[in-house]
Design a protein around this motif. Structure first.
Motif, PDB file in Angstrom:
ATOM      1  N   VAL A 139       0.989  -1.355  -0.140  1.00  0.00           N
ATOM      2  CA  VAL A 139       0.297  -0.239   0.073  1.00  0.00           C
ATOM      3  C   VAL A 139       1.436   1.180  -0.154  1.00  0.00           C
ATOM      4  O   VAL A 139       0.644   1.857  -0.654  1.00  0.00           O
ATOM      5  N   PRO A 140       1.376   1.644   1.034  1.00  0.00           N
ATOM      6  CA  PRO A 140       2.639   2.577   1.205  1.00  0.00           C
ATOM      7  C   PRO A 140       3.587   3.303  -0.607  1.00  0.00           C
ATOM      8  O   PRO A 140       3.988   3.873  -0.822  1.00  0.00           O
ATOM      9  N   PRO A 150      21.422   1.097  12.716  1.00  0.00           N
ATOM     10  CA  PRO A 150      21.337   0.627  12.348  1.00  0.00           C
ATOM     11  C   PRO A 150      20.169   0.511  11.513  1.00  0.00           C
ATOM     12  O   PRO A 150      18.824   0.153  12.333  1.00  0.00           O
ATOM     13  N   VAL A 151      19.698   0.794  10.541  1.00  0.00           N
ATOM     14  CA  VAL A 151      18.460   0.526   9.626  1.00  0.00           C
ATOM     15  C   VAL A 151      17.635  -0.583   9.668  1.00  0.00           C
ATOM     16  O   VAL A 151      16.876  -0.831   9.632  1.00  0.00           O
ATOM     17  N   ALA A 192      13.681  -0.523   9.377  1.00  0.00           N
ATOM     18  CA  ALA A 192      13.716  -1.785   7.410  1.00  0.00           C
ATOM     19  C   ALA A 192      13.174  -1.840   6.368  1.00  0.00           C
ATOM     20  O   ALA A 192      12.874  -2.123   5.533  1.00  0.00           O
ATOM     21  N   MET A 193      11.386  -2.069   7.262  1.00  0.00           N
ATOM     22  CA  MET A 193      10.415  -1.638   6.808  1.00  0.00           C
ATOM     23  C   MET A 193      10.160  -0.369   5.905  1.00  0.00           C
ATOM     24  O   MET A 193       9.972   0.198   4.214  1.00  0.00           O
ATOM     25  N   ALA A 194      10.386   0.706   5.871  1.00  0.00           N
ATOM     26  CA  ALA A 194      10.401   1.535   5.498  1.00  0.00           C
ATOM     27  C   ALA A 194      11.478   2.326   4.604  1.00  0.00           C
ATOM     28  O   ALA A 194      11.599   2.505   3.376  1.00  0.00           O
ATOM     29  N   ALA A 195      12.469   1.346   4.687  1.00  0.00           N
ATOM     30  CA  ALA A 195      13.708   1.547   3.587  1.00  0.00           C
ATOM     31  C   ALA A 195      13.850   0.558   2.326  1.00  0.00           C
ATOM     32  O   ALA A 195      14.225   0.916   1.763  1.00  0.00           O
ATOM     33  N   LEU A 196      12.694  -0.979   3.311  1.00  0.00           N
ATOM     34  CA  LEU A 196      12.426  -1.425   1.562  1.00  0.00           C
ATOM     35  C   LEU A 196      11.503  -0.434   0.783  1.00  0.00           C
ATOM     36  O   LEU A 196      11.089  -0.666  -0.616  1.00  0.00           O
ATOM     37  N   ILE A 197      10.308  -0.114   1.165  1.00  0.00           N
ATOM     38  CA  ILE A 197       9.606   0.802   0.748  1.00  0.00           C
ATOM     39  C   ILE A 197      10.418   1.991  -0.362  1.00  0.00           C
ATOM     40  O   ILE A 197       9.779   1.873  -1.479  1.00  0.00           O
ATOM     41  N   LEU A 198      11.381   2.632   0.470  1.00  0.00           N
ATOM     42  CA  LEU A 198      11.485   3.726  -0.211  1.00  0.00           C
ATOM     43  C   LEU A 198      12.505   3.146  -1.738  1.00  0.00           C
ATOM     44  O   LEU A 198      12.202   3.917  -2.536  1.00  0.00           O
ATOM     45  N   ALA A 207      11.277 -11.644  11.386  1.00  0.00           N
ATOM     46  CA  ALA A 207      10.003 -11.282  10.103  1.00  0.00           C
ATOM     47  C   ALA A 207       9.471 -10.295   9.439  1.00  0.00           C
ATOM     48  O   ALA A 207       7.991  -9.877   8.855  1.00  0.00           O
ATOM     49  N   ALA A 208      10.030  -8.883  10.033  1.00  0.00           N
ATOM     50  CA  ALA A 208       9.929  -7.864   9.940  1.00  0.00           C
ATOM     51  C   ALA A 208       9.338  -7.371   8.124  1.00  0.00           C
ATOM     52  O   ALA A 208       8.272  -6.345   8.029  1.00  0.00           O
ATOM     53  N   THR A 209       9.774  -8.023   7.100  1.00  0.00           N
ATOM     54  CA  THR A 209      10.146  -7.841   6.265  1.00  0.00           C
ATOM     55  C   THR A 209       9.944  -9.095   5.099  1.00  0.00           C
ATOM     56  O   THR A 209      10.210  -9.299   4.252  1.00  0.00           O
TER      57      THR A 209
END
Length: 291
Positions: free
Chosen positions: A76-77, A148-149, A156-162, A242-244
């Protein structure tokens, strides 16, 4: 009659290739999903279990449901931000000037890169010890450096989305630039003569006319996000924890780390059903028959 026969004869080689490369693997994977098959025990499918794998996934597997939720949180994001960034860049860079052309050329570079290479590159750049991003933060905002992003679930999820937005926004930017170029200039000129501002022209004239293209772009980006795997594997490996761990990554891990081919095939088919539904919606819009 000859013309009808000829067109089917010309299509036959392409249809045969599609059947061999698409239809046969789909049917085979469906057959695997109906079996209890673990490569650690047998090199061939074992006992037939029917729809038991699907029932276990939907009703008794919290890991699958968590992965489905992670996929939704990622998708979604990613779709919203990609559309917003791509549309904004298209409006800014729609001209034929040298600056616009050069900017579009530079912005297309991320899309030309392999998703796996993008994931590896950003994993190194986000490293808190020697990464380029941390070095930049030390120079600009020292208080933000050293984080440690990729070890933090939210970051980690924010970085993956961006990173996904950075990868896909140029592609849809070019799509929207083409759509903007096709808009009737007379309507825009008339609105300017009537005294309408740029914001009003965009939201009341341009955006409604872009709605068909925007709708199809949203559907396509949703499908791309649902099946994203390369960047997840190379950038976060599904972690931390399992965050991503998106559904494609969970399918990959189930099949190639735990060798549970039957269960992984069932997971893949559930994801495929969702994407087939989206593809059906896309095809209806593409043929001018919105549902």
């Amino acid at each position: 009659m000859k013309d009808r026969t000829l067109k089917y004869a010309l299509l036959a080689p392409a249809l045969a290739i599609c059947a061999a490369t698409l239809l046969y693997p789909l049917c085979q994977s469906l057959w695997y999903s109906l079996h209890d098959w673990n490569l650690g025990r047998s090199a061939t499918p074992e006992g037939y279990v029917g729809w038991l794998n699907y029932a276990d996934l939907l009703w008794h597997d919290p890991v699958f449901l968590d992965s489905a939720w992670v996929t939704l949180v990622f998708t979604v994001p990613s779709v919203v931000l990609t559309m917003a960034v791509a549309l904004g860049l298209a409006v800014l860079l729609a001209g034929d000037g040298r600056l616009q052309v050069n900017a579009r050329t530079l912005l297309v570079i991320p899309f030309a890169m392999s998703p796996a290479l993008i994931g590896i590159s950003w994993r190194f750049m986000l490293n808190p010890e020697f990464g380029a991003v941390d070095a930049l933060l030390k120079a600009v905002m020292p208080g933000w450096s050293g984080a440690p992003v990729l070890a933090d679930p939210v970051l980690a999820m924010a970085a993956l989305i961006l990173v996904d937005v950075w990868h896909w926004a140029p592609y849809f930017m070019l799509t929207f630039i083409g759509a903007l170029a096709a808009l009737p200039q007379d309507t825009l000129d008339a609105a300017q003569v009537d005294g309408a501002g740029r914001g009003r022209i965009f939201f009341e004239i341009v955006l409604p006319q872009l709605r068909p293209v925007l709708t199809i772009a949203i559907l396509l980006k949703t499908i791309f996000s649902l099946k994203a795997l390369d960047q997840v594997v190379t950038m976060t490996a599904g972690g931390p924890g399992a965050a991503t761990d998106t559904l494609p990554h969970a399918i990959y891990s189930t099949a190639f780390r735990f060798y549970d081919i039957g269960y992984a095939a069932a997971m893949a088919w559930l994801l495929a059903i969702v994407m087939m539904g989206l593809a059906l919606v896309y095809s209806r819009f593409a043929m001018g028959r919105p549902s």
